[in-house]
Design a protein around this motif. Structure first.
Motif, PDB file in Angstrom:
ATOM      1  N   ASP A 276       0.708  -1.776   0.013  1.00 16.13           N
ATOM      2  CA  ASP A 276       0.128  -0.611  -0.527  1.00 16.13           C
ATOM      3  C   ASP A 276       0.594   1.483  -0.331  1.00 16.13           C
ATOM      4  OD1 ASP A 276      -2.597  -0.500   0.254  1.00 16.13           O
ATOM      5  OD2 ASP A 276      -3.338   0.379   1.632  1.00 16.13           O
ATOM      6  N   ALA A 277       1.866   1.183   0.824  1.00 12.27           N
ATOM      7  CA  ALA A 277       2.829   2.877   1.203  1.00 12.27           C
ATOM      8  C   ALA A 277       3.474   2.556  -0.097  1.00 12.27           C
ATOM      9  CB  ALA A 277       4.153   1.914   1.782  1.00 12.27           C
ATOM     10  N   LEU A 278       3.681   1.735  -1.409  1.00 10.57           N
ATOM     11  CA  LEU A 278       4.589   2.544  -2.394  1.00 10.57           C
ATOM     12  C   LEU A 278       2.865   2.941  -3.476  1.00 10.57           C
ATOM     13  CD1 LEU A 278       6.641   1.991  -4.554  1.00 10.57           C
ATOM     14  CD2 LEU A 278       6.829   0.239  -5.511  1.00 10.57           C
ATOM     15  N   TYR A 279       1.805   2.354  -3.575  1.00 16.27           N
ATOM     16  CA  TYR A 279       0.638   2.814  -3.885  1.00 16.27           C
ATOM     17  C   TYR A 279       0.797   4.702  -3.785  1.00 16.27           C
ATOM     18  CZ  TYR A 279      -0.541  -0.871  -7.319  1.00 16.27           C
ATOM     19  OH  TYR A 279      -1.370  -2.057  -8.322  1.00 16.27           O
ATOM     20  N   ILE A 280       0.676   4.530  -2.136  1.00  8.64           N
ATOM     21  CA  ILE A 280       0.586   6.378  -1.177  1.00  8.64           C
ATOM     22  C   ILE A 280       1.319   7.010  -2.987  1.00  8.64           C
ATOM     23  CG2 ILE A 280      -0.002   7.263  -0.083  1.00  8.64           C
ATOM     24  CD1 ILE A 280      -0.636   5.091   1.668  1.00  8.64           C
ATOM     25  N   MET A 281       2.403   5.928  -2.482  1.00  6.48           N
ATOM     26  CA  MET A 281       3.902   6.747  -3.582  1.00  6.48           C
ATOM     27  C   MET A 281       3.606   7.653  -4.498  1.00  6.48           C
ATOM     28  SD  MET A 281       6.945   8.049  -1.711  1.00  6.48           S
ATOM     29  CE  MET A 281       7.283   7.561   0.484  1.00  6.48           C
ATOM     30  N   ALA A 282       2.999   6.817  -5.833  1.00  2.94           N
ATOM     31  CA  ALA A 282       2.505   6.448  -6.778  1.00  2.94           C
ATOM     32  C   ALA A 282       1.362   7.370  -6.959  1.00  2.94           C
ATOM     33  CB  ALA A 282       2.511   4.761  -7.192  1.00  2.94           C
ATOM     34  N   GLU A 283       0.560   7.468  -6.143  1.00  2.00           N
ATOM     35  CA  GLU A 283      -0.396   8.430  -6.504  1.00  2.00           C
ATOM     36  C   GLU A 283       0.208   9.729  -6.038  1.00  2.00           C
ATOM     37  OE1 GLU A 283      -3.491   7.859  -6.654  1.00  2.00           O
ATOM     38  OE2 GLU A 283      -4.851   9.544  -5.828  1.00  2.00           O
ATOM     39  N   ALA A 284       0.728   9.815  -5.416  1.00  2.00           N
ATOM     40  CA  ALA A 284       1.408  11.390  -4.712  1.00  2.00           C
ATOM     41  C   ALA A 284       2.227  11.744  -5.843  1.00  2.00           C
ATOM     42  CB  ALA A 284       2.264  10.813  -3.490  1.00  2.00           C
ATOM     43  N   LEU A 285       2.961  11.227  -6.555  1.00  2.00           N
ATOM     44  CA  LEU A 285       3.560  11.367  -7.825  1.00  2.00           C
ATOM     45  C   LEU A 285       2.776  11.812  -8.554  1.00  2.00           C
ATOM     46  CD1 LEU A 285       7.100   8.336  -7.787  1.00  2.00           C
ATOM     47  CD2 LEU A 285       7.124  11.200  -7.616  1.00  2.00           C
ATOM     48  N   LYS A 286       2.155  10.767  -9.144  1.00  2.00           N
ATOM     49  CA  LYS A 286       1.287  11.525  -9.889  1.00  2.00           C
ATOM     50  C   LYS A 286       0.062  12.578  -9.883  1.00  2.00           C
ATOM     51  CE  LYS A 286      -2.340   8.801 -10.578  1.00  2.00           C
ATOM     52  NZ  LYS A 286      -2.936   7.465 -10.402  1.00  2.00           N
ATOM     53  N   ASN A 287      -0.174  13.374  -8.653  1.00  2.00           N
ATOM     54  CA  ASN A 287      -0.340  14.433  -8.572  1.00  2.00           C
ATOM     55  C   ASN A 287       0.698  15.516  -8.648  1.00  2.00           C
ATOM     56  OD1 ASN A 287      -2.851  13.076  -8.020  1.00  2.00           O
ATOM     57  ND2 ASN A 287      -2.787  13.033  -6.113  1.00  2.00           N
ATOM     58  N   ALA A 288       1.531  15.038  -7.973  1.00  2.00           N
ATOM     59  CA  ALA A 288       3.107  16.011  -8.273  1.00  2.00           C
ATOM     60  C   ALA A 288       3.382  16.481  -9.486  1.00  2.00           C
ATOM     61  CB  ALA A 288       4.284  15.577  -7.292  1.00  2.00           C
ATOM     62  N   GLY A 289       3.320  15.055 -10.224  1.00  2.00           N
ATOM     63  CA  GLY A 289       3.549  15.286 -11.809  1.00  2.00           C
ATOM     64  C   GLY A 289       5.127  15.427 -11.903  1.00  2.00           C
ATOM     65  N   GLU A 290       5.746  15.432 -11.095  1.00  2.00           N
ATOM     66  CA  GLU A 290       7.407  15.391 -10.894  1.00  2.00           C
ATOM     67  C   GLU A 290       7.917  14.801  -9.873  1.00  2.00           C
ATOM     68  OE1 GLU A 290       9.372  18.921 -10.876  1.00  2.00           O
ATOM     69  OE2 GLU A 290       8.038  19.866  -9.355  1.00  2.00           O
ATOM     70  N   ALA A 291       9.104  14.316  -9.984  1.00  2.00           N
ATOM     71  CA  ALA A 291       9.770  13.496  -9.625  1.00  2.00           C
ATOM     72  C   ALA A 291      11.053  14.682  -8.317  1.00  2.00           C
ATOM     73  CB  ALA A 291      10.605  12.886 -10.205  1.00  2.00           C
ATOM     74  N   ASP A 292      10.057  15.718  -7.824  1.00  2.00           N
ATOM     75  CA  ASP A 292      10.519  16.592  -7.266  1.00  2.00           C
ATOM     76  C   ASP A 292      10.884  16.395  -5.579  1.00  2.00           C
ATOM     77  OD1 ASP A 292      12.586  18.737  -6.793  1.00  2.00           O
ATOM     78  OD2 ASP A 292       9.965  19.774  -5.896  1.00  2.00           O
ATOM     79  N   ARG A 293      11.311  16.548  -4.631  1.00  2.00           N
ATOM     80  CA  ARG A 293      11.400  15.962  -3.039  1.00  2.00           C
ATOM     81  C   ARG A 293      10.639  16.795  -2.154  1.00  2.00           C
ATOM     82  NH1 ARG A 293      17.799  14.950  -1.796  1.00  2.00           N
ATOM     83  NH2 ARG A 293      17.904  13.160  -3.167  1.00  2.00           N
ATOM     84  N   ASP A 294      10.461  18.156  -3.246  1.00  2.00           N
ATOM     85  CA  ASP A 294       9.371  19.307  -2.401  1.00  2.00           C
ATOM     86  C   ASP A 294       8.083  19.048  -2.594  1.00  2.00           C
ATOM     87  OD1 ASP A 294      11.503  20.527  -0.242  1.00  2.00           O
ATOM     88  OD2 ASP A 294      12.212  21.535  -2.173  1.00  2.00           O
ATOM     89  N   ALA A 295       8.045  18.709  -4.109  1.00  2.00           N
ATOM     90  CA  ALA A 295       7.105  18.554  -4.805  1.00  2.00           C
ATOM     91  C   ALA A 295       5.964  17.494  -4.139  1.00  2.00           C
ATOM     92  CB  ALA A 295       6.468  18.464  -6.481  1.00  2.00           C
ATOM     93  N   LEU A 296       6.359  16.505  -3.794  1.00  2.83           N
ATOM     94  CA  LEU A 296       6.500  15.422  -3.506  1.00  2.83           C
ATOM     95  C   LEU A 296       5.847  14.823  -2.255  1.00  2.83           C
ATOM     96  CD1 LEU A 296       5.648  11.971  -4.074  1.00  2.83           C
ATOM     97  CD2 LEU A 296       7.815  11.475  -3.134  1.00  2.83           C
TER      98      LEU A 296
END
Lengths: 325, 385
Positions: free
Chosen positions: B322-342
């Motif tokens: 579930d944790a990785l799915y949550i990460m993926a969800e957040a990444l999708k919303n952030a739209g970029e692989a940026d630490r602060d945006a994530l």
């Protein structure tokens, strides 16, 4: 340029190497009078807890906390040393092992002070304190082109490096002094040493207390580098780990534990690319080495050999006598 | 002259250290975090610090298993392209810290999942927070973990949420008023579980008849249990790991104590039934994970996990998944692989529907979720009503 060279990860590993070198030397010192002590993890815990609690509850500067931690450990070393040093060899090992466990159990059960097995967090961090102090004077790491965390780890590393060099320098000097000769005499033959007029009890307790002092010192540094400690850190696994540094590197000369700590701390990091198999390799290396070189990797003969080799090539390494190690 | 040699040695050794260092450093400096191209998947490196070698390696195996399964499924969907960089911590704080440093500084990961133990998180958390790397614990249940900093999250239900939930349900059902507490005082899990139990009992106005302790590896609990039996409690609160806990239940039932037991997270294992047999009946635990749940997502996960690894997933695998799915969800919303945006996107995760249930972060990065309360009946975990 400097900024690209400094990776906090590498300095973190280097800091642990330096702390482990100090721990290795602490066992080496007690061993240099022929006493096998397994209490060093316990002394390390005393140093760590003393310094951590003092700096948290009394806002003591870290430097004073670390010194207090080392001194408390040394005091306890003397108290434990006097009665137990009548024991020899394996009996002493058992008693000191037991002592280490007692210390750990005290840390677990004295909950009002140590928070029990949950451990103490929020210990002042050496590097972060150095940075905030320097910032108070108007210094900014950006002057050197460094990020804050790069500067933090660089400062920890440099500090530990200077301390470690100081420790090595002191014990090499001591080794060639009256005290060092007395230690060596006691290690070779206690009865003979006594008949030569060496005060055995004094020197044995001295060695034991020096070992305790150094362990406590290293423990205090450990607490302020990690910023969190728990009783499980100072269990007998740690005692064995420290002993392995000495056994692996060689207990005859001071370079033995130094090399042992350096190699055995670096090894698991270098082997990270094989993930779960790395500790198998680690174990394998120790087994092979113990089979091939039971006295440890570095001994007097090896050092002499290196020296004569150096001389043959016509390099001048100084004229110090070769037995001085 | 000796000094000179000493100096030479120290210079040499420091150069050795530095040269060992600079090798990886240059690579790290050269790499830049992958940014999602126009319309393409967001490429991201996620670091994992896990307990892969040593006595607790089973935890690490379950966690990395769950993560890898989730990674495969997420990458197949094509919205996010996750690369996992897994490092071992061997269950030690210093190793966990160096592993995290490596991930943060050498591998330049965008976020970290792990480490496994709460003690490790106490060391790694502040460092990640200072470096500005979002970190999410999947198995860290102790008090005060997400409170370390803004970048620290967890998706594992803390004891402070799980234990009161199970106690409340049990108290309601059995109308318990007097309880006895039994706990292991030399282990982080069981000790913090006990602190929660005691507080919850006080909050609920339960009368605590006695507090008894035991140590790891103890095999005879008759002294403590005899005392508890004499006091005649309505319920026993037991903060133990499953191996000691199962023996305690076995001895209690043999002694004729038949009141229900309420356990913490460490007690929650099918092993209890294996060890204690019939004596395990009446154990109540709250858990984020229930594999028999009648939910297509859960069923799919269980069957996929079994196909991949040949065994049933436990709560650690499920939480990691579930944790990785949550990460993926957040990444999708952030739209970029940026630490602060994530980090900002993670903090906004709400009502995420995973295999553990409906999940949200509170403002501190802690879990908001209703745990499932289970009871052992006739040798199997069932939902406690």
């Amino acid at each position: 340029m400097l900024a690209e060279l400094i990776n906090p990860y590498h300095f973190q590993v280097a800091s642990f190497i330096l702390i482990n070198i100090i721990l290795g030397i602490s066992v080496y010192i007690t061993l240099s009078t022929g006493q096998l002590s397994l209490a060093n993890a316990g002394f390390m815990g005393i140093g760590a807890y003393t310094s951590a609690l003092l700096t948290i509850h009394f806002d003591l500067p870290i430097v004073l906390g670390i010194i207090a931690g080392a001194l408390v450990a040394a005091l306890l070393g003397i108290l434990i040393g006097i009665p137990t040093l009548r024991l020899q060899g394996v009996y002493l090992a058992i008693v000191t092992l037991g002592f280490g466990e007692v210390i750990r159990v005290v840390f677990i059960n004295w909950e009002s002070l140590t928070k029990g097995s949950v451990g103490i967090s929020g210990i002042p961090h050496i590097g972060r304190e150095i940075l905030s102090t320097l910032k108070g004077f108007g210094f900014d790491p950006k002057v050197l082109g460094l990020q804050n965390n790069q500067f933090i780890f660089l400062s920890i590393f440099l500090l530990l490096f200077i301390i470690t060099i100081g420790v090595i320098w002191f014990f090499r000097r001591q080794h060639r002094s009256r005290v060092g000769r007395a230690f060596a005499a006691i290690k070779l033959d206690e009865k003979a040493a006594e008949s030569m007029g060496i005060n055995i009890t004094y020197y044995k307790v001295l060695a034991f207390a020096q070992g305790a002092l150094l362990s406590g010192f290293a423990g205090a540094l450990y607490a302020h580098v990690l910023a969190y400690i728990s009783p499980a850190d100072f269990a007998y696994h740690r005692a064995v780990e420290i002993l392995i540094f000495v056994v692996f590197g060689g207990s005859e000369v001071i370079w033995g534990p130094i090399f042992g700590a350096f190699f055995l701390t670096l090894m698991p990091e270098v082997l990270r690319f094989i993930s779960e198999y790395r500790y198998m390799i680690y174990g394998l290396i120790i087994i092979i080495l113990m089979a091939v070189r039971p006295q440890g990797l570095i001994d007097v003969n090896l050092l002499n050999w290196v020296k004569t080799k150096g001389k043959k090539r016509g390099q001048k390494h100084g004229t110090g006598n070769t037995k001085s190690m | 002259m000796k000094m000179k040699k000493l100096f030479q040695f120290s210079v040499l050794s420091s150069m050795l250290i530095l040269s060992a260092c600079s090798g990886g450093g240059e690579q790290a400096a050269g790499e830049k975090e992958g940014k999602g191209g126009s319309g393409g998947a967001v490429k991201v490196d996620i670091g994992v610090v896990s307990y892969i070698s040593g006595p607790g390696a089973a935890y690490g195996e379950a966690i990395t298993g769950g993560l890898k399964l989730a990674q495969k499924e997420i990458n197949a969907k094509g919205e996010v392209d996750i690369n996992l960089v897994i490092e071992d911590s061997a269950g030690k704080q210093d190793q966990a810290l160096t592993a995290a440093q490596k991930l943060i500084n050498s591998e330049n990961v965008t976020a970290i999942i792990g480490p496994t133990l709460s003690t490790e998180m106490n060391v790694v958390g502040p460092e990640a927070d200072l470096s500005g790397v979002p970190i999410m614990g999947t198995s860290t249940t102790a008090d005060g973990i997400p409170q370390i900093g803004d970048y620290v999250f967890r998706n594992s239900i803390p004891e402070a949420l799980a234990i009161p939930a199970s106690m409340k349900k049990a108290v309601e059902k059995y109308d318990a008023k007097k309880v006895a507490i039994l706990y292991g005082n030399d282990d982080v899990f069981t000790k913090s579980g006990f602190d929660t139990m005691k507080k919850a009992a006080e909050d609920m106005g339960l009368e605590v008849l006695t507090i008894e302790t035991f140590q790891k590896g103890q095999s005879d609990y008759n002294a403590q249990l005899t005392k508890i039996k004499g006091l005649n409690p309505d319920m026993i609160l037991c903060s133990a790991l499953y191996n000691e806990g199962a023996v305690i239940m076995d001895q209690a039932r043999k002694m004729g104590i038949d009141v229900p037991f309420v356990g913490g997270n460490g007690f929650n294992s099918p092993e209890v039934i294996k060890i204690a047999g019939d004596a395990a009946d009446g154990l109540i635990v709250a858990t984020p994970w229930y594999g028999e749940k009648d939910d297509p997502k859960v069923k799919e996960f269980v069957s996929n996990f079994e196909k991949e690894y040949g065994k049933k997933p436990d709560q650690f695998a499920a939480q990691a998944y579930d944790a990785l799915y949550i990460m993926a969800e957040a990444l999708k919303n952030a739209g970029e692989a940026d630490r602060d945006a994530l980090r900002d996107a993670l903090a906004e995760v709400k009502d995420f529907n995973g295999i553990l249930g409906n999940f949200s972060f509170d403002e501190e990065g802690d879990v908001v979720m209703d745990p499932t309360v289970l009871v052992i009946e006739d040798g199997a975990f069932k939902i406690f009503e």
